[in-house]
Design a protein around this motif. Structure first.
Motif, PDB file in Angstrom:
ATOM      1  N   ALA A  25      31.882  19.454  13.102  1.00 12.60           N
ATOM      2  CA  ALA A  25      33.078  18.684  12.734  1.00 12.60           C
ATOM      3  C   ALA A  25      34.294  19.178  13.502  1.00 12.60           C
ATOM      4  O   ALA A  25      35.138  18.389  13.934  1.00 12.60           O
ATOM      5  N   HIS A  26      34.378  20.491  13.687  1.00 12.81           N
ATOM      6  CA  HIS A  26      35.514  21.048  14.430  1.00 12.81           C
ATOM      7  C   HIS A  26      35.547  20.525  15.859  1.00 12.81           C
ATOM      8  O   HIS A  26      36.600  20.107  16.362  1.00 12.81           O
ATOM      9  N   GLU A  27      34.404  20.533  16.486  1.00 10.63           N
ATOM     10  CA  GLU A  27      34.328  20.030  17.866  1.00 10.63           C
ATOM     11  C   GLU A  27      34.659  18.544  17.931  1.00 10.63           C
ATOM     12  O   GLU A  27      35.376  18.087  18.835  1.00 10.63           O
ATOM     13  N   GLN A  28      34.156  17.794  16.953  1.00  9.77           N
ATOM     14  CA  GLN A  28      34.412  16.355  16.947  1.00  9.77           C
ATOM     15  C   GLN A  28      35.862  16.034  16.574  1.00  9.77           C
ATOM     16  O   GLN A  28      36.464  15.117  17.135  1.00  9.77           O
ATOM     17  N   TRP A  29      36.441  16.787  15.636  1.00 13.69           N
ATOM     18  CA  TRP A  29      37.841  16.568  15.281  1.00 13.69           C
ATOM     19  C   TRP A  29      38.757  16.910  16.454  1.00 13.69           C
ATOM     20  O   TRP A  29      39.778  16.244  16.666  1.00 13.69           O
ATOM     21  N   LYS A  30      38.399  17.940  17.208  1.00 17.56           N
ATOM     22  CA  LYS A  30      39.185  18.264  18.402  1.00 17.56           C
ATOM     23  C   LYS A  30      39.147  17.112  19.394  1.00 17.56           C
ATOM     24  O   LYS A  30      40.154  16.804  20.045  1.00 17.56           O
ATOM     25  N   ARG A  31      37.995  16.471  19.495  1.00 17.69           N
ATOM     26  CA  ARG A  31      37.862  15.331  20.410  1.00 17.69           C
ATOM     27  C   ARG A  31      38.665  14.145  19.902  1.00 17.69           C
ATOM     28  O   ARG A  31      39.392  13.492  20.660  1.00 17.69           O
ATOM     29  N   VAL A  32      38.569  13.867  18.592  1.00 24.16           N
ATOM     30  CA  VAL A  32      39.297  12.743  17.999  1.00 24.16           C
ATOM     31  C   VAL A  32      40.813  12.946  18.108  1.00 24.16           C
ATOM     32  O   VAL A  32      41.567  12.020  18.417  1.00 24.16           O
TER      33      VAL A  32
ATOM     34  N   LYS B  41      42.239  14.720  20.289  1.00 21.47           N
ATOM     35  CA  LYS B  41      42.577  14.927  21.704  1.00 21.47           C
ATOM     36  C   LYS B  41      43.316  16.247  21.911  1.00 21.47           C
ATOM     37  O   LYS B  41      44.340  16.312  22.596  1.00 21.47           O
ATOM     38  N   VAL B  42      42.755  17.294  21.320  1.00 26.78           N
ATOM     39  CA  VAL B  42      43.373  18.610  21.411  1.00 26.78           C
ATOM     40  C   VAL B  42      43.461  19.084  22.858  1.00 26.78           C
ATOM     41  O   VAL B  42      44.512  19.552  23.312  1.00 26.78           O
ATOM     42  N   ASP B  43      42.359  18.964  23.599  1.00 26.34           N
ATOM     43  CA  ASP B  43      42.328  19.457  24.974  1.00 26.34           C
ATOM     44  C   ASP B  43      43.238  18.666  25.900  1.00 26.34           C
ATOM     45  O   ASP B  43      43.809  19.207  26.843  1.00 26.34           O
ATOM     46  N   GLN B  44      43.373  17.359  25.620  1.00 27.71           N
ATOM     47  CA  GLN B  44      44.249  16.532  26.446  1.00 27.71           C
ATOM     48  C   GLN B  44      45.715  16.823  26.190  1.00 27.71           C
ATOM     49  O   GLN B  44      46.581  16.432  26.954  1.00 27.71           O
ATOM     50  N   ASN B  45      46.001  17.521  25.083  1.00 30.19           N
ATOM     51  CA  ASN B  45      47.387  17.844  24.730  1.00 30.19           C
ATOM     52  C   ASN B  45      47.684  19.328  24.948  1.00 30.19           C
ATOM     53  O   ASN B  45      48.498  19.925  24.259  1.00 30.19           O
ATOM     54  N   ASN B  46      46.950  19.914  25.920  1.00 31.89           N
ATOM     55  CA  ASN B  46      47.168  21.315  26.294  1.00 31.89           C
ATOM     56  C   ASN B  46      47.048  22.282  25.103  1.00 31.89           C
ATOM     57  O   ASN B  46      47.820  23.227  24.967  1.00 31.89           O
ATOM     58  N   GLY B  47      46.084  22.002  24.255  1.00 31.89           N
ATOM     59  CA  GLY B  47      45.842  22.894  23.126  1.00 31.89           C
ATOM     60  C   GLY B  47      46.987  22.949  22.137  1.00 31.89           C
ATOM     61  O   GLY B  47      47.353  24.014  21.652  1.00 31.89           O
ATOM     62  N   SER B  48      47.611  21.813  21.848  1.00 35.85           N
ATOM     63  CA  SER B  48      48.719  21.723  20.902  1.00 35.85           C
ATOM     64  C   SER B  48      48.413  22.537  19.645  1.00 35.85           C
ATOM     65  O   SER B  48      47.368  22.365  19.027  1.00 35.85           O
ATOM     66  N   ASN B  49      49.324  23.436  19.287  1.00 37.30           N
ATOM     67  CA  ASN B  49      49.097  24.307  18.129  1.00 37.30           C
ATOM     68  C   ASN B  49      48.880  23.516  16.850  1.00 37.30           C
ATOM     69  O   ASN B  49      48.010  23.846  16.040  1.00 37.30           O
ATOM     70  N   GLU B  50      49.669  22.475  16.647  1.00 38.75           N
ATOM     71  CA  GLU B  50      49.547  21.658  15.441  1.00 38.75           C
ATOM     72  C   GLU B  50      48.193  20.961  15.387  1.00 38.75           C
ATOM     73  O   GLU B  50      47.522  20.945  14.344  1.00 38.75           O
ATOM     74  N   ARG B  51      47.782  20.375  16.503  1.00 33.06           N
ATOM     75  CA  ARG B  51      46.492  19.670  16.536  1.00 33.06           C
ATOM     76  C   ARG B  51      45.325  20.648  16.416  1.00 33.06           C
ATOM     77  O   ARG B  51      44.299  20.333  15.808  1.00 33.06           O
ATOM     78  N   LEU B  52      45.480  21.825  17.005  1.00 35.76           N
ATOM     79  CA  LEU B  52      44.432  22.835  16.935  1.00 35.76           C
ATOM     80  C   LEU B  52      44.237  23.295  15.492  1.00 35.76           C
ATOM     81  O   LEU B  52      43.102  23.428  15.013  1.00 35.76           O
ATOM     82  N   PHE B  53      45.333  23.543  14.782  1.00 33.29           N
ATOM     83  CA  PHE B  53      45.258  23.931  13.372  1.00 33.29           C
ATOM     84  C   PHE B  53      44.665  22.806  12.538  1.00 33.29           C
ATOM     85  O   PHE B  53      43.804  23.042  11.683  1.00 33.29           O
ATOM     86  N   LEU B  54      45.107  21.580  12.788  1.00 34.61           N
ATOM     87  CA  LEU B  54      44.635  20.428  12.016  1.00 34.61           C
ATOM     88  C   LEU B  54      43.147  20.199  12.209  1.00 34.61           C
ATOM     89  O   LEU B  54      42.427  19.881  11.246  1.00 34.61           O
ATOM     90  N   ALA B  55      42.645  20.384  13.424  1.00 34.74           N
ATOM     91  CA  ALA B  55      41.219  20.207  13.693  1.00 34.74           C
ATOM     92  C   ALA B  55      40.399  21.206  12.879  1.00 34.74           C
ATOM     93  O   ALA B  55      39.354  20.862  12.303  1.00 34.74           O
ATOM     94  N   GLY B  56      40.865  22.457  12.827  1.00 39.63           N
ATOM     95  CA  GLY B  56      40.161  23.467  12.040  1.00 39.63           C
ATOM     96  C   GLY B  56      40.206  23.175  10.557  1.00 39.63           C
ATOM     97  O   GLY B  56      39.201  23.307   9.848  1.00 39.63           O
ATOM     98  N   ALA B  57      41.381  22.769  10.068  1.00 41.30           N
ATOM     99  CA  ALA B  57      41.534  22.458   8.645  1.00 41.30           C
ATOM    100  C   ALA B  57      40.637  21.293   8.236  1.00 41.30           C
ATOM    101  O   ALA B  57      39.967  21.336   7.204  1.00 41.30           O
ATOM    102  N   LEU B  58      40.603  20.253   9.050  1.00 42.45           N
ATOM    103  CA  LEU B  58      39.769  19.083   8.752  1.00 42.45           C
ATOM    104  C   LEU B  58      38.284  19.429   8.806  1.00 42.45           C
ATOM    105  O   LEU B  58      37.484  18.899   8.030  1.00 42.45           O
ATOM    106  N   ALA B  59      37.919  20.322   9.710  1.00 41.56           N
ATOM    107  CA  ALA B  59      36.520  20.759   9.795  1.00 41.56           C
ATOM    108  C   ALA B  59      36.123  21.485   8.513  1.00 41.56           C
ATOM    109  O   ALA B  59      35.032  21.271   7.969  1.00 41.56           O
TER     110      ALA B  59
END
Length: 315
Positions: free
Chosen positions: A97-104, A106-124
């Protein structure tokens, strides 16, 4: 399905189905290995969390020795079958889920945005916890009871259903969901951030060395568990309550605060978590990363180079 749209160059030869299956497999193995390693410490922590007794390292080791003497060596792993029934799907789902949430997101496309990175982990964390919660409750029940009360995981589910009803399987669910957001969010955020810093300043390798990833996982475990620990106390009290003493999250918080205070109540056993947490999370993250990448490289089109050879296009 078509090729993965993830920008990670290591995944370009894989379909998203292959990405998911390799992640599920690696996550399941990582979770099982990590939890089995620290199972005796986990059982000890839960027994103190649910009681009014004060916690100390000395008392924790006395509990371990007493269990060993009175119930035998394998009693230290009592409840581990329930842990495996939960942690295998939980860990597999969480990492995937973490890998898929990062894709959804677009964490990598946003240069590892801290907010998106935290949100991906929380959602996972929310995703995996919600889908496996009854097993977490069953594991807690087995950890704090004698084998004569619950001889197997099947008996736990049978007795809870017939004595307490279906609703009992979700006791403690709300504090668990509240607690898993900072825990999973901070854990994954810290781990991914440390990996990024390592690649930028130390070694831009295809796969980070296992010892480095284990260290990063240990740090992530300490930070994640420390931020969410009071909710862990509340959920364990509610999960193991069969008398109605802890009917909901608010009343449980009030009771613990009034009778034990903040430090002795909400942070009871935290020092044990600082021992077992880094071990478990370090093993889990390191095992997951290395098994996942090994599986992906073994698929057609995967990299045949050394796993620790630098790649200029690695993240």
């Amino acid at each position: 399905m078509g090729k993965s749209t993830n920008l990670d160059p290591k995944l370009k030869h894989l379909t998203n189905t292959e990405v998911v299956l390799t992640s599920l497999s690696a996550g399941a193995i990582a979770g099982a290995l990590a939890k089995t390693t620290i199972a005796p410490l986990d059982r000890t922590k839960i027994n103190f969390q649910i009681s009014d007794r004060t916690y100390s390292t000395k008392k924790a080791f006395k509990f371990l020795l007493k269990t060993l003497k009175e119930q035998g060596f394998f009693a230290l792993w009592r409840g581990n079958s329930a842990t495996m029934a939960r942690i295998v799907p939980y860990s597999a789902i969480q990492f995937t889920a973490h890998e898929q949430w990062k894709r959804v997101l677009k964490v990598d496309q946003n240069n590892g945005s801290n907010e998106r990175l935290f949100l991906a982990g929380a959602l996972a964390g929310v995703t995996s916890q919600a889908l496996t919660y009854p097993f977490d409750l069953a594991r807690a029940r087995m950890a704090v009871t004698h084998k004569l009360q619950y001889s197997s995981l099947k008996e736990v589910f049978h007795k809870i259903y017939h004595v307490e009803g279906l609703k009992a399987f979700w006791r403690g669910f709300i504090p668990t969901m509240v607690g898993v957001i900072p825990y999973a969010g901070m854990s994954f955020f810290t781990y991914d951030s440390l990996k990024r810093i390592y690649r930028e300043h130390v070694d831009n390798a295809f796969v980070i060395h296992p010892l480095a990833s284990m260290l990063f996982g240990a740090v992530a475990g300490v930070i994640g568990q420390s931020t969410s620990y009071p909710f862990d106390i509340v959920r364990r009290r509610m999960q193991t309550d069969t008398t109605g003493k802890y009917p909901n999250m608010i009343r449980t918080i009030i009771y613990v605060y009034k009778t034990e205070g903040i430090k002795k109540g909400f942070y009871k056993g935290l020092s044990m978590n600082w021992i077992k947490g880094p071990i478990a999370v370090g093993i889990s993250y390191s095992t997951y990363d290395n098994i996942k990448d090994s599986l992906r490289m073994s698929l057609p089109g995967g990299s045949k180079q050394s796993r620790f050879t630098p790649h200029l296009d690695s993240q």
